[in-house]
Design an enzyme around this catalytic site. Structure first.
Site, short mmCIF file in Angstrom:
data_model
loop_
_atom_site.label_atom_id
_atom_site.label_comp_id
_atom_site.label_asym_id
_atom_site.label_seq_id
_atom_site.Cartn_x
_atom_site.Cartn_y
_atom_site.Cartn_z
CG ASP A 193 4.01 8.25 -1.67
OD1 ASP A 193 3.42 8.51 -2.73
OD2 ASP A 193 3.44 7.82 -0.65
CD GLU A 306 -0.86 4.75 0.76
OE1 GLU A 306 0.29 5.10 1.09
OE2 GLU A 306 -1.78 5.54 0.48
CD GLU A 396 0.18 5.39 -2.59
OE1 GLU A 396 1.27 5.95 -2.35
OE2 GLU A 396 -0.92 5.82 -2.19
#
Ligand code: HZT
Ligand code: MN
Ligand code: MN
Length: 415
Positions: A193, A306, A396
């Protein structure tokens, strides 16, 4: 400055229209990434052929050298659906967008540069991450790639939050702290991420890597659920209903692990969110289960869409050492009695503002930091984990709800 206008209307001076930036047809098909077409070449001129500058491995070239006109590529353009499809052709909405463009174009260009840096960093990450590597080296490699490509410079541009490298049953907010000796394993499922910002415009986008094909269906389920969320998002769409579409897609998948068929469960309480300048999350959340939230998405908003899926309970608890902290945007004004805590707050303000950061001291945050947390000035974000043995995945994207179209800024050829 360019205006990404579809068709050049009669009343707009031609000077602001740039061919390169023109959107593709009305089909809403993904646009290709990268610098776009080059200018027309003169027919026969034997100049020594200048090779087009390309990114290196690892990335060493700042994006301003790869996009020398200063314009960064638009993300994938999606038309709004159903009730909202009129926006795409509405003369009024097109006028709104053109008028807004004068101010907004710069912010679009900022988030597009952040998104392009994200694509360069993750392309490199996909190539270089191998089982056996230390988590700390993985984080460093990714963050170096971000800083180089986005041309990091104080609070003007750089990393928007610590790179999440959550493993297996942990879904979010694990990053290795200094001294962490953890090594990536062959059977690990890794969520990457990455946050990048340019002048506070944050691109928040994540994907999942697994080296064991067992979990491919899990990854596919979550990728599809995120794509559903992106596709169904739109101006006036209700957040509770959008969650239902995400849930439906995710729950249509299952995974076979050691001869046992497991449902893919959306993870409760995890959610997408609005994004504001220098603020990773606003007030609006997109949950992963259908709910009664009647709040609507609105024109001009930035959303991180996400989704997280799990082979476990589909619930997470806070677990393990904290690495993510952020000064709260709504921090109360509390007089700090300790000079040491005041100084820490000053340096947080100077270095990060309200952007999340990773605590540099080896563990537990340190006394002053813990004090700021207890005073409600700083928020800690502990790792969020399902039960041991479960596997979790995440995908995401950051999207912009433009007046006439939706822009999936972080879209790439990978996800
Ligand atoms: C918090 C701290 C960070 C935001 C979502 C997220 C990673 O779970 C409202 C809805 C980075 C991001 C965040 F360092 N979180 N996106 N990417 N984590 S969240 C949240 O805290 S707040 C979701
Ligand atoms: Mn994220
Ligand atoms: Mn997010």
């Amino acid at each position: 400055m360019i205006a990404p206008v579809e068709n050049k209307p009669e009343d707009v001076p031609p000077a602001v229209v740039d061919e390169e930036e023109a959107e593709d047809g009305e089909d809403g098909a993904p646009e290709t990434q990268g610098a776009g077409g080059e200018g027309k070449k003169k027919k026969k001129k034997k100049k020594p052929k200048k090779k087009k500058l390309e990114q290196t491995e690892p990335p060493s070239i700042g994006l301003s050298r790869l996009f020398s006109d200063g314009n960064y590529p638009e993300g994938e353009i999606q038309d709004y659906k159903d009730d909202n499809s009129y926006r795409t052709t509405s003369e009024e909405k097109r006028y709104d967008e053109r008028r807004m463009m004068e101010d907004i174009d710069e912010t679009y260009n900022n988030i597009r540069k952040a998104a392009e840096a994200h694509r360069h960093a993750r392309k490199w990450a996909r190539k270089f991450i191998r089982p056996g590597m230390r988590m700390l080296d993985i984080a460093d490699g990714i963050e170096d790639a971000v800083r180089t490509t986005v041309e990091a410079n104080g609070l003007e541009a750089g990393i928007a939050f610590p790179t999440g490298l959550s493993l297996n049953h942990c879904a979010a907010h694990y990053s290795p702290n200094p001294g962490d000796t953890l090594v990536l394993g062959e059977k690990d499922v890794l969520k990457i991420d990455i946050g990048v910002h340019v002048r506070g415009r944050i691109c928040d986008s994540a994907f999942t890597l697994s080296f064991d094909p067992t979990y491919d269906p899990l990854l596919e389920a979550v990728r599809a659920a995120t794509d559903t969320g992106v596709r169904e998002a739109g101006i006036d769409v209700r957040l509770g209903e959008l969650a239902g579409y995400i849930q439906e897609t995710m729950e249509s998948y299952e995974v076979e692990v050691n001869g046992k068929v497991l449902p893919v469960r959306p993870i409760e309480h995890l959610s997408g969110h609005t994004i504001h300048p220098y603020q990773i999350h606003g007030k609006k959340s997109v949950l992963l289960y259908k709910n009664e939230d009647q709040t609507k998405m609105e024109e001009g908003e930035y959303f991180a869409i996400e989704t997280f899926g799990s082979t476990g309970r589909g619930k997470v608890v806070e677990q393990g050492e904290v690495s993510h902290y952020a000064r709260r945007a709504d921090a109360p004004h509390v007089p700090l009695r300790l000079t040491s805590a005041q100084n820490l707050l000053k340096s947080i303000n100077k270095n990060f503002g309200t952007l999340p950061w990773c605590d540099g001291t080896s563990s537990g945050g340190g006394e002053q930091l813990n004090h700021l947390v207890s005073q409600g000035i700083v928020q800690d974000y502990p790792p969020l984990c399902d039960v041991r043995g479960a596997m979790t995945a995440q995908f995401e994207h950051t999207i912009l709800l433009r007046p006439t179209r939706k822009e999936v800024v972080s879209r790439g050829d990978d996800y």
